[in-house]
Scaffold this motif. Structure first.
Motif, PDB file in Angstrom:
ATOM      1  N   ASP A 272       0.687  -1.237   0.149  1.00 57.70           N
ATOM      2  CA  ASP A 272      -0.036  -0.141  -0.079  1.00 57.70           C
ATOM      3  C   ASP A 272       0.807   1.253   0.046  1.00 57.70           C
ATOM      4  O   ASP A 272       0.459   2.263  -0.620  1.00 57.70           O
ATOM      5  CB  ASP A 272      -0.762  -0.006   1.191  1.00 57.70           C
TER       6      ASP A 272
ATOM      7  N   LYS B 253      -8.490  -2.332  -4.372  1.00 57.81           N
ATOM      8  CA  LYS B 253      -8.964  -2.156  -2.842  1.00 57.81           C
ATOM      9  C   LYS B 253     -10.044  -1.024  -2.885  1.00 57.81           C
ATOM     10  O   LYS B 253      -9.905   0.027  -3.501  1.00 57.81           O
ATOM     11  CB  LYS B 253      -7.792  -2.333  -2.043  1.00 57.81           C
TER      12      LYS B 253
ATOM     13  N   SER C  50      -2.274 -12.886  -6.662  1.00 56.26           N
ATOM     14  CA  SER C  50      -1.968 -12.002  -5.545  1.00 56.26           C
ATOM     15  C   SER C  50      -2.961 -10.624  -5.955  1.00 56.26           C
ATOM     16  O   SER C  50      -3.710 -10.199  -5.167  1.00 56.26           O
ATOM     17  CB  SER C  50      -0.576 -11.193  -5.335  1.00 56.26           C
ATOM     18  N   GLN C  51      -3.213 -10.511  -7.446  1.00 62.77           N
ATOM     19  CA  GLN C  51      -4.039  -9.501  -7.652  1.00 62.77           C
ATOM     20  C   GLN C  51      -5.535  -9.829  -7.489  1.00 62.77           C
ATOM     21  O   GLN C  51      -6.362  -9.029  -6.828  1.00 62.77           O
ATOM     22  CB  GLN C  51      -3.930  -9.445  -9.139  1.00 62.77           C
TER      23      GLN C  51
ATOM     24  N   THR D  43      -6.204  -9.706  -3.599  1.00 64.33           N
ATOM     25  CA  THR D  43      -6.346  -8.265  -3.361  1.00 64.33           C
ATOM     26  C   THR D  43      -7.687  -7.626  -3.565  1.00 64.33           C
ATOM     27  O   THR D  43      -8.297  -6.835  -2.881  1.00 64.33           O
ATOM     28  CB  THR D  43      -5.164  -7.621  -3.717  1.00 64.33           C
TER      29      THR D  43
END
Length: 174
Positions: free
Chosen positions: A58, A88, A133-134, A137
């Motif tokens: 982040d 997100k 991971s995308q 998330t």
């Protein structure tokens, strides 16, 4: 929508490989507004990290999101399209804080289709290894977020027309 006195600034969002860089310019052309490639807003350190197969944190994303937010703010009332994964809710909130009238076009699709498309593209720094991971998330648009979801099955012209049709039902920016 393109004839509105206060057109939306649209963020074409989604996981890597959904076609943000393909659909974004087509959508902008269809709506008669400028397009900005979200990857161009990344600092070089982010590109190096992604190229090495390391997901961004982040903190890594903050300056990138702020730069996209500034661009969107400058386009308020004029319209524009920018690509940005915006995976997100917090990232989208940050973009909305900079440009309150922004709306999202969430490109969605079958994971296998997206992975296949990623494996065939050339010259992009995002490896297919980061796709999991995308998806992990990704927080899809919530009911209180201005935006539409558009399936990426089909060719770019079909996807763009689905986006335009869905956007026709979007409330004007405030």
């Amino acid at each position: 929508m393109q004839h509105s006195p206060t057109p939306h600034v649209l963020v074409v969002m989604g996981v890597a490989g959904t076609g943000k860089t393909t659909i974004g310019p087509l959508l902008a052309a269809r709506l008669g507004v400028p397009y900005a490639e979200g990857d161009d807003f990344h600092p070089q350190a982010n590109i190096a990290k992604i190229s090495a197969g390391t997901p961004l944190t982040d903190d890594d994303r903050a300056p990138w999101l702020d730069a996209i937010g500034r661009w969107a703010h400058e386009r308020a009332g004029l319209g524009g399209v920018v690509s940005c994964s915006a995976l997100k809710r917090g990232y989208r909130d940050r973009l909305r804080a900079a440009a309150p009238g922004v709306a999202f076009v969430h490109l969605t699709g079958d994971r296998q289709l997206i992975e296949d498309r990623m494996s065939h593209r050339k010259g992009h720094f995002m490896p297919t290894a980061l796709l999991d991971s995308q998806f992990a998330t990704l927080q899809p648009l919530a009911a209180d977020e201005a935006g539409v979801e558009v399936d990426v099955a089909g060719d770019p012209a079909e996807i763009t027309e689905r986006a335009v049709a869905a956007l026709a039902h979007l409330a004007p920016p405030q």
